[in-house]
Design a protein around this motif. Sequence first.
Motif, PDB file in Angstrom:
ATOM      1  N   LYS A   3      -9.326  10.178  19.144  1.00 25.32           N
ATOM      2  CA  LYS A   3     -10.046  10.839  18.646  1.00 25.32           C
ATOM      3  C   LYS A   3      -8.409  12.055  17.963  1.00 25.32           C
ATOM      4  O   LYS A   3      -8.357  13.056  17.851  1.00 25.32           O
ATOM      5  CB  LYS A   3      -9.740  11.828  19.759  1.00 25.32           C
ATOM      6  N   ALA A   4      -7.761  11.078  17.530  1.00 22.75           N
ATOM      7  CA  ALA A   4      -6.089  11.107  16.682  1.00 22.75           C
ATOM      8  C   ALA A   4      -6.282  12.011  15.928  1.00 22.75           C
ATOM      9  O   ALA A   4      -5.353  13.072  15.295  1.00 22.75           O
ATOM     10  CB  ALA A   4      -5.126   9.823  16.904  1.00 22.75           C
ATOM     11  N   HIS A   5      -7.053  12.058  14.758  1.00 31.42           N
ATOM     12  CA  HIS A   5      -7.521  12.025  13.552  1.00 31.42           C
ATOM     13  C   HIS A   5      -6.579  11.878  12.582  1.00 31.42           C
ATOM     14  O   HIS A   5      -6.384  12.303  11.465  1.00 31.42           O
ATOM     15  CB  HIS A   5      -7.870  14.092  13.519  1.00 31.42           C
ATOM     16  N   ASN A   6      -5.808  10.724  12.938  1.00 34.28           N
ATOM     17  CA  ASN A   6      -4.826  10.145  12.316  1.00 34.28           C
ATOM     18  C   ASN A   6      -5.168   8.733  11.371  1.00 34.28           C
ATOM     19  O   ASN A   6      -5.480   7.550  12.214  1.00 34.28           O
ATOM     20  CB  ASN A   6      -3.398   9.702  13.321  1.00 34.28           C
ATOM     21  N   LYS A   7      -5.502   9.014  10.480  1.00 35.83           N
ATOM     22  CA  LYS A   7      -6.049   8.136   8.755  1.00 35.83           C
ATOM     23  C   LYS A   7      -5.628   6.616   9.225  1.00 35.83           C
ATOM     24  O   LYS A   7      -5.883   5.405   9.537  1.00 35.83           O
ATOM     25  CB  LYS A   7      -5.783   8.556   7.717  1.00 35.83           C
ATOM     26  N   ASP A   8      -3.842   6.913   9.913  1.00 38.76           N
ATOM     27  CA  ASP A   8      -3.230   5.686   9.796  1.00 38.76           C
ATOM     28  C   ASP A   8      -4.009   5.130  11.172  1.00 38.76           C
ATOM     29  O   ASP A   8      -3.746   2.775  11.189  1.00 38.76           O
ATOM     30  CB  ASP A   8      -1.692   5.322  10.450  1.00 38.76           C
ATOM     31  N   ASN A   9      -3.853   5.655  12.738  1.00 37.77           N
ATOM     32  CA  ASN A   9      -4.780   4.550  13.305  1.00 37.77           C
ATOM     33  C   ASN A   9      -5.938   4.435  13.318  1.00 37.77           C
ATOM     34  O   ASN A   9      -6.221   3.058  13.669  1.00 37.77           O
ATOM     35  CB  ASN A   9      -4.033   6.059  14.916  1.00 37.77           C
ATOM     36  N   VAL A  10      -6.709   4.881  12.500  1.00 42.93           N
ATOM     37  CA  VAL A  10      -8.489   4.796  12.123  1.00 42.93           C
ATOM     38  C   VAL A  10      -8.115   2.913  11.102  1.00 42.93           C
ATOM     39  O   VAL A  10      -8.933   2.138  11.692  1.00 42.93           O
ATOM     40  CB  VAL A  10      -8.776   5.513  10.880  1.00 42.93           C
ATOM     41  N   LYS A  11      -7.406   3.057  10.261  1.00 44.83           N
ATOM     42  CA  LYS A  11      -7.081   2.112   9.680  1.00 44.83           C
ATOM     43  C   LYS A  11      -6.334   0.838  10.597  1.00 44.83           C
ATOM     44  O   LYS A  11      -7.161   0.102  10.021  1.00 44.83           O
ATOM     45  CB  LYS A  11      -6.137   2.518   8.582  1.00 44.83           C
ATOM     46  N   ASP A  12      -5.942   0.654  11.126  1.00 44.85           N
ATOM     47  CA  ASP A  12      -5.232   0.244  11.643  1.00 44.85           C
ATOM     48  C   ASP A  12      -5.780  -0.738  13.086  1.00 44.85           C
ATOM     49  O   ASP A  12      -6.352  -1.776  12.741  1.00 44.85           O
ATOM     50  CB  ASP A  12      -4.026   0.189  12.284  1.00 44.85           C
ATOM     51  N   GLU A  13      -6.992   0.321  13.500  1.00 43.64           N
ATOM     52  CA  GLU A  13      -8.021   0.264  14.404  1.00 43.64           C
ATOM     53  C   GLU A  13      -9.367  -0.893  13.946  1.00 43.64           C
ATOM     54  O   GLU A  13      -9.351  -1.677  14.118  1.00 43.64           O
ATOM     55  CB  GLU A  13      -8.905   0.818  14.724  1.00 43.64           C
TER      56      GLU A  13
END
Length: 971
Positions: A582-592
């Motif tokens: 739920k971080a709304h951080n694009k970097d997090n989403v891409k890494d995952e």
Amino acid sequence: MNSNLRQDLLNTVKNNFIDKDDYVGVGNLSAGLVLNQSTDTNVYRVLKMELATCESFTFAVAFINHQGLATLLTVLRDLHKRGIKGRILTSTYLYFNKPEVFRALLEIPNAEVRLFNEKNAKNEVLPFHAKGYLFEHKKYMSAIIGSSNLTSSAILNNYEWNFRVNSLTNAELTQELSLQIKDEWQKAIPLTWQWCERYRYEYENKHNDENILDHPQVPYYVEDRRPIEPNLMQKSALGEIADLRNKGIDKALIISATGTGKTYLGAFDVKNYQPKRFLFVVHREQILEDALESFYKVIGGNRHDYGIYSGNHQIDLNTKYVFATSQTLSKDERLTQFSKDEFDYVMFDEAHHLGANQYLKIFNYFKPKFCLGMTATPERTDDFNIFKLFDYHIAYEIRLQDALENEMLVPFQYYGVEDYVHDNQVISDASSLKELVADERVDYIIQQTKYYGYSGDTLHGLIFCSSNAEAEELAEGLENRGIKAKALSGEDSIKTRDQVVKELEKGKINYIVTVDIFNEGIDIPCINQIVLLRSTQSSIIFVQQLGRGLRKFPGKDYLTVIDFIGAYDNNYLIPIALTGDKAHNKDNVKDELEIEPIYGVSVINFTHVAKERIFESINHSNLTVKRKLREEYINEKRKIGHIPQMTDLQSSSIDCQVIADKYKNYYKFLLEMGEELDNLSDYQQKILSFLTVVLSNGKRKHELLLLRNLIEKDKINDELYEKILKQNNCYYDQETVNSVNYILSLDFFKGKALPNEQSYGGQALVIYKNGEYRLNSILRENLKNNLFFELFKDAIETGLLRSKKYLSNKSFTIGERYSRLDACRLLNWKHVVSGQNIGGYRFDDELKNCPIFVTYDKRKSNSINYPDRFISPSVINIYSKTNRKLDSSEVAKFKDSEMSLYLFVKKSNDDGVSFIYLGQCKPEERSFTQEYQKITHKSLEKKLVPVVSFNLQLSTPVDLNRYYMLTKLDY
């Protein structure tokens, strides 16, 4: 591989087998153990990486289970598209391999499968117990030999020992392996459909459906003579509920993922509480019947003490355990038959429905001694606050990822596959019904569902479509192809739905095709395949639909989920839904998305095309649009019952980096969220922006720890500061201490580069004099403002909370992301340098360090297209800036043995300003080569300019997932 392959391999062999200090090995050529030490470095990850980069493959494994094979199906499919083939040699030893495994092997188009057939003097087939994996790469081969069969446990989490070696194709080891495999392969029996039928008959007769090595666990809900006992998480939850009651709290909420046994949990608690009378309320009669049975199994007693109160059932009003539908009980003439204190324990299942008038009317009417709400999805998009109803008392929370890790649910194999493409047109939100149910697409869907398969002997599938019309026509299309299917919609009666569900359970039909009527409120434990043929509109709905198949069921080892990913705008929600991020951080989403998380033995896989479609959606999406952030913020506020601090959001939802990038500080964020706050001065806001933008990312704790202690103390001397740092396991040296002073005095920001000192108030936050640190008197005075003080402290604590992502005893953490500004600060530079002035790298001659920034895929770059490329996970070939020659002073700096080089890489410019830190590196002395790069001047004249290329040897090989993510365009 480069021309130095032979020398690299020679040095690696010496490193591995003679002396690791005298010789430098190349990571992907190294020999070593392959273990299941973590989800990042298990056997599965290594196998997948080897497959993704190979020219051909051979598996020689005695035992294969369907779930183990299933983990590799997407990478095998991608290999098939590239024309890469392989061989699989297996056996019938001990009758471990189930018939369904052999059928699944035959569905793999690019793998020839044979059965071991080496015989002894008596003409008996010898026991086959091999466990080896061989991969042909360009000019060399890799082999993994050890204890891991191709089973989910063996490649994901069992304690296994495997040895990985590499050799040139003409090496004796390679030749010996190849000859041995060739010999066994020639004697082996080809796998055919006819053989599969004969084996199935033989297996059923001799094996009695018992798995010799992997005994299936009997679900706790299956009736037998043993008493039903709570599992570990249920025991923990029961303890938390009891503690709340002991404190005098009369209502609480349980958040429990679908399929985790929340009904049994409720029954266990009622058994512990021993109420005089108990009321269970839910919105569907079918749930009542199942719930009553569950409670009776747990509590026991007289069967007549249990009764259903609904439109179809009437009960004795004195029944002890009443199970009622909200529709029936909410009617005035029914509700008032009971006194308000009639029940000393009331339980609301699917409690998120309490926002509906019927539910709320019942909730407000009764005054029990204790009330428990249970839900899998407390988050709502309307203004109703379920947390407030229960006075913000969350007794226990079991989210999907936790439930999977704790084996409360059946594991799943998720496959994100590309949807059908016809005449270059991809299925999308704009596709017509004619396109959605075209014969070609229906055939494609069937092909994919057969390839990815299911666990068990009979297919029990659930297909989610985008419209009722699509569901009807797709069901008809499946029927026409011999696959039994029925469509259901909201227009069908409860009786019809129940009848169709029973047909699915009995195997009379293979699929129920629907839109969203099965998102919640129904249990069909036998479901072993879920097919998603629609765009993801909500992560909540996605998880609800996934949850339909996660209940344990005899004979079901795992759930297959096949998600057909078209050109949908909302594809970015898929990784968010799968990870619960739920971080709304694009970097997090891409890494995952790149890492493809593993939960226990649940594995997430995407085909290459499907993953690229999701990346495109992420790049075009705005995860930080105010509406989305406000929705997330309001959910958190509802949950805790007051204005959240930034630390509250950082713990479970919005990443502070998002707040820093979009709003600069949390005060401005709160105003944008509609909170009414006292005014803060421009200076106070700039100080908060400094803390949030520069320090709250947690990438270095030193400044945060000093500020935290200076809030409480008037001054801190050098000795105390050093003690504080060491107590927090922080690295300590004079250059870093000097850097802290540059940062907190704002000297670091003086100059033309932005941000500059005026951006952050123009006044030092901390004064360092005579070996002592003090807060600036201006700042100290401003901290008397309560709101500013709380926000100041909150920003510090947020940074310290976020710092848990990073190693505190090193300047950088391998695998984490850093901007050029971060690098300037963490390398202890005296002044910030603009990204443009750093470019691909920049030397600090005084500190003897240099960060190197590489954008790997430059197809979308406006800069010169340097062909930087990884040679292996330990070696990258990079280029100097233009107009550099072998005798340039700058090139000499790279060769300086005292110069520390730090490598940062990002996939493309779509990654924004952040780069992944891959570690320190050193140049290979003999690799420096003079080259010439063609560039276009403003006059459009093309000109060759001198550049120098050279190899950098990384001190730590790149993580396999990162390496494949960065380099997959090379294959």
